[in-house]
Design a protein around this motif. Structure first.
Motif, mmCIF file in Angstrom:
data_model
loop_
_atom_site.group_PDB
_atom_site.id
_atom_site.type_symbol
_atom_site.label_atom_id
_atom_site.label_comp_id
_atom_site.label_asym_id
_atom_site.label_seq_id
_atom_site.Cartn_x
_atom_site.Cartn_y
_atom_site.Cartn_z
ATOM 1 N N ARG A 6 0.837 -1.197 0.000
ATOM 2 C CA ARG A 6 0.000 0.000 0.000
ATOM 3 C C ARG A 6 0.873 1.248 0.000
ATOM 4 N NH1 ARG A 6 -3.530 -2.912 3.921
ATOM 5 N NH2 ARG A 6 -2.541 -1.715 5.603
ATOM 6 N N PRO A 7 0.485 2.282 -0.737
ATOM 7 C CA PRO A 7 1.315 3.495 -0.829
ATOM 8 C C PRO A 7 1.622 4.124 0.521
ATOM 9 C CG PRO A 7 -0.392 3.524 -2.510
ATOM 10 C CD PRO A 7 -0.690 2.354 -1.629
ATOM 11 N N GLU A 8 0.633 4.156 1.421
ATOM 12 C CA GLU A 8 0.871 4.806 2.709
ATOM 13 C C GLU A 8 1.878 4.028 3.557
ATOM 14 O OE1 GLU A 8 -3.080 2.482 3.145
ATOM 15 O OE2 GLU A 8 -1.962 3.581 1.594
ATOM 16 N N VAL A 9 1.870 2.704 3.418
ATOM 17 C CA VAL A 9 2.843 1.900 4.158
ATOM 18 C C VAL A 9 4.239 2.111 3.586
ATOM 19 C CG1 VAL A 9 3.541 -0.456 4.737
ATOM 20 C CG2 VAL A 9 1.125 0.194 4.865
ATOM 21 N N LEU A 10 4.346 2.106 2.267
ATOM 22 C CA LEU A 10 5.647 2.343 1.634
ATOM 23 C C LEU A 10 6.186 3.722 1.990
ATOM 24 C CD1 LEU A 10 4.922 0.821 -1.892
ATOM 25 C CD2 LEU A 10 6.357 -0.162 -0.096
ATOM 26 N N ALA A 11 5.296 4.699 2.084
ATOM 27 C CA ALA A 11 5.726 6.049 2.455
ATOM 28 C C ALA A 11 6.249 6.074 3.886
ATOM 29 C CB ALA A 11 4.568 7.035 2.292
ATOM 30 N N HIS A 12 5.561 5.379 4.774
ATOM 31 C CA HIS A 12 5.991 5.340 6.162
ATOM 32 C C HIS A 12 7.346 4.657 6.293
ATOM 33 C CE1 HIS A 12 4.829 4.265 10.601
ATOM 34 N NE2 HIS A 12 5.952 4.942 10.515
ATOM 35 N N ILE A 13 7.513 3.529 5.621
ATOM 36 C CA ILE A 13 8.795 2.830 5.664
ATOM 37 C C ILE A 13 9.896 3.711 5.077
ATOM 38 C CG2 ILE A 13 10.070 0.845 4.766
ATOM 39 C CD1 ILE A 13 7.403 -0.720 4.949
ATOM 40 N N GLY A 14 9.560 4.454 4.025
ATOM 41 C CA GLY A 14 10.533 5.375 3.440
ATOM 42 C C GLY A 14 10.991 6.436 4.428
ATOM 43 N N ARG A 15 10.057 6.951 5.235
ATOM 44 C CA ARG A 15 10.441 7.945 6.241
ATOM 45 C C ARG A 15 11.385 7.336 7.278
ATOM 46 N NH1 ARG A 15 4.915 9.216 5.568
ATOM 47 N NH2 ARG A 15 4.285 8.103 7.468
ATOM 48 N N LEU A 16 11.135 6.078 7.627
ATOM 49 C CA LEU A 16 12.018 5.414 8.575
ATOM 50 C C LEU A 16 13.410 5.195 7.986
ATOM 51 C CD1 LEU A 16 9.554 2.811 10.128
ATOM 52 C CD2 LEU A 16 10.673 4.691 11.339
ATOM 53 N N PHE A 17 13.470 4.823 6.707
ATOM 54 C CA PHE A 17 14.771 4.678 6.052
ATOM 55 C C PHE A 17 15.509 6.011 6.039
ATOM 56 C CE2 PHE A 17 13.577 0.511 4.177
ATOM 57 C CZ PHE A 17 14.784 -0.142 4.331
ATOM 58 N N ASP A 18 14.785 7.095 5.793
ATOM 59 C CA ASP A 18 15.419 8.417 5.771
ATOM 60 C C ASP A 18 16.048 8.764 7.115
ATOM 61 O OD1 ASP A 18 14.654 8.785 3.145
ATOM 62 O OD2 ASP A 18 12.879 10.000 3.630
ATOM 63 N N GLN A 19 15.469 8.239 8.189
ATOM 64 C CA GLN A 19 15.981 8.536 9.523
ATOM 65 C C GLN A 19 17.049 7.551 9.993
ATOM 66 O OE1 GLN A 19 13.209 9.682 12.598
ATOM 67 N NE2 GLN A 19 11.657 10.262 11.120
ATOM 68 N N GLY A 20 17.260 6.457 9.233
ATOM 69 C CA GLY A 20 18.337 5.543 9.594
ATOM 70 C C GLY A 20 17.927 4.112 9.827
ATOM 71 N N LEU A 21 16.739 3.711 9.339
ATOM 72 C CA LEU A 21 16.316 2.328 9.484
ATOM 73 C C LEU A 21 17.331 1.380 8.856
ATOM 74 C CD1 LEU A 21 13.864 0.510 10.390
ATOM 75 C CD2 LEU A 21 13.120 0.605 7.998
ATOM 76 N N GLN A 22 17.558 0.254 9.529
ATOM 77 C CA GLN A 22 18.449 -0.823 9.089
ATOM 78 C C GLN A 22 19.925 -0.452 9.154
ATOM 79 O OE1 GLN A 22 15.263 -3.406 6.476
ATOM 80 N NE2 GLN A 22 17.231 -2.961 5.540
ATOM 81 N N GLN A 23 20.223 0.614 9.906
ATOM 82 C CA GLN A 23 21.598 0.980 10.181
ATOM 83 C C GLN A 23 21.783 1.111 11.690
ATOM 84 O OE1 GLN A 23 23.968 1.157 7.837
ATOM 85 N NE2 GLN A 23 22.408 0.679 6.293
ATOM 86 N N PRO A 24 22.985 0.838 12.194
ATOM 87 C CA PRO A 24 23.198 1.042 13.624
ATOM 88 C C PRO A 24 22.884 2.486 14.003
ATOM 89 C CG PRO A 24 25.040 -0.142 12.642
ATOM 90 C CD PRO A 24 24.192 0.327 11.510
ATOM 91 N N GLY A 25 22.175 2.671 15.088
ATOM 92 C CA GLY A 25 21.842 4.021 15.496
ATOM 93 C C GLY A 25 20.521 4.079 16.225
ATOM 94 N N PRO A 26 20.042 5.287 16.508
ATOM 95 C CA PRO A 26 18.863 5.445 17.374
ATOM 96 C C PRO A 26 17.582 4.850 16.822
ATOM 97 C CG PRO A 26 19.532 7.556 16.409
ATOM 98 C CD PRO A 26 20.627 6.591 16.131
ATOM 99 N N VAL A 27 17.378 4.830 15.495
ATOM 100 C CA VAL A 27 16.130 4.291 14.959
ATOM 101 C C VAL A 27 16.022 2.805 15.273
ATOM 102 C CG1 VAL A 27 14.791 3.839 12.867
ATOM 103 C CG2 VAL A 27 15.940 6.027 13.149
ATOM 104 N N GLU A 28 17.075 2.058 15.001
ATOM 105 C CA GLU A 28 17.033 0.625 15.300
ATOM 106 C C GLU A 28 17.096 0.360 16.804
ATOM 107 O OE1 GLU A 28 16.331 -1.914 13.603
ATOM 108 O OE2 GLU A 28 16.448 -1.209 11.541
ATOM 109 N N GLU A 29 17.749 1.218 17.536
ATOM 110 C CA GLU A 29 17.806 1.029 18.985
ATOM 111 C C GLU A 29 16.434 1.216 19.620
ATOM 112 O OE1 GLU A 29 20.726 3.834 20.229
ATOM 113 O OE2 GLU A 29 22.391 2.757 19.268
ATOM 114 N N ARG A 30 15.646 2.178 19.086
ATOM 115 C CA ARG A 30 14.334 2.488 19.665
ATOM 116 C C ARG A 30 13.270 2.446 18.567
ATOM 117 N NH1 ARG A 30 17.384 6.794 21.245
ATOM 118 N NH2 ARG A 30 15.929 8.334 20.420
ATOM 119 N N LEU A 31 13.218 1.322 17.860
ATOM 120 C CA LEU A 31 12.371 1.220 16.675
ATOM 121 C C LEU A 31 10.891 1.365 16.998
ATOM 122 C CD1 LEU A 31 12.135 0.854 13.662
ATOM 123 C CD2 LEU A 31 12.320 -1.619 13.980
ATOM 124 N N GLY A 32 10.442 0.790 18.103
ATOM 125 C CA GLY A 32 9.050 0.948 18.464
ATOM 126 C C GLY A 32 8.662 2.406 18.606
#
Length: 279
Positions: free
Chosen positions: A239-265
């Motif tokens: 769904r477009p809205e889900v892909l957009a949300h995941i994209g925002r997470l990638f922009d912030q550092g998803l799947q890389q060591p750092g605060p997003v993965e440390e506090r993903l919830g």
């Protein structure tokens, strides 16, 4: 094997270690290697205990690699269950005639959480373990078994809380809910895990297999429960809205060591678009 190592401490006790740096994402290659381990265990008449652990103290299994295109999985021949390769691996792990133990230090979320739910026993480091099913915060329902396995472990209300809330659980809270069997202080964690696995591995392998034969039908979901959940997951992630949300997470550092993965919830909830149904 490029992501997973296996050490046969004795013929009865295997130590399987995840090491897919930098954060132990699960991808198609993980599935290939886990299937090889499952097939080896199914064919081995001596193994009685398999202990799963991580080489990374911060990440047991982070979650599914959202950049994986699935081509390698699609090329695999059907497994013995006839189901999707990831489901096939998880179902077969849960039904092995051996005791499977997840020694959880670090983070285990999403598909990683669904992996440990498929094992027989989950021990967590009180200080280092973090568990969660964060998918609902991105607009999708967990697709690889959590809706089928969690209610049987923790009860209906707590299962819905875990999945709908999409929050992280530390070792103590996970123990209180029944998400894990036991939380152990990190200073004592390795000694406890090693001693427990070695203790069970000394027992009669036939008795362990017979125990699983009695317990499994009473506690495991029927295989037919899993495919509709995975179908719903695949439909949602397109769904477009889900892909957009995941994209925002990638922009912030998803799947890389750092605060997003440390506090993903936390981050997954913060980057969600407010529901149109909420005024």
């Amino acid at each position: 094997m490029t992501q997973i190592s296996i050490v046969k401490l004795t013929p009865a006790l295997w130590r399987v270690r995840f090491d897919n740096q930098p954060i132990n994402l699960i991808d198609s290659q993980t599935v290939v290697e886990l299937r090889a381990i499952v097939e080896a265990a199914e064919a081995d008449p001596e193994v009685a205990v398999i202990l799963f652990e991580s080489a990374n103290p911060d990440y047991f299994l982070a979650h599914w690699d959202l950049a994986d295109d699935g081509a390698l999985q699609a090329s695999l021949p059907p497994g013995s269950t006839g189901q999707h390769p990831w489901l096939d691996v998880l179902i077969r792990i849960s039904k092995l005639p051996v005791v499977t133990i997840s020694a959880i230090r670090g983070r285990v979320r999403g598909a990683g959480s669904e992996f440990v739910l498929a094992t027989d026993i989950r021990f967590a480091s009180r200080e280092r373990a973090v568990l969660g099913q964060f998918e609902m915060a991105t607009g999708v329902v967990p697709g690889a078994g959590a809706p089928a396995r969690l209610p049987r472990l923790v009860g209906r209300g707590r299962a819905i809380e875990i999945m709908a809330g999409a929050e992280d659980f530390d070792g103590d809270l996970a123990e209180r809910y029944g998400y894990v069997n036991r939380a152990i202080s990190d200073a004592d964690f390795q000694d406890f895990i090693t001693a427990f696995a070695a203790r069970v591995a000394r027992f009669d392998r036939r008795a362990i297999a017979e125990l699983k034969q009695w317990v499994d039908p009473l506690t495991l979901p029927d295989d037919a429960e899993f495919p509709p959940q995975l179908d719903a997951f695949f439909a949602a992630v397109s769904r477009p809205e889900v892909l957009a949300h995941i994209g925002r997470l990638f922009d912030q550092g998803l799947q890389q060591p750092g605060p997003v993965e440390e506090r993903l919830g936390e981050y997954a909830a913060q980057t969600a678009e407010p529901s149109e149904a909420v005024s």
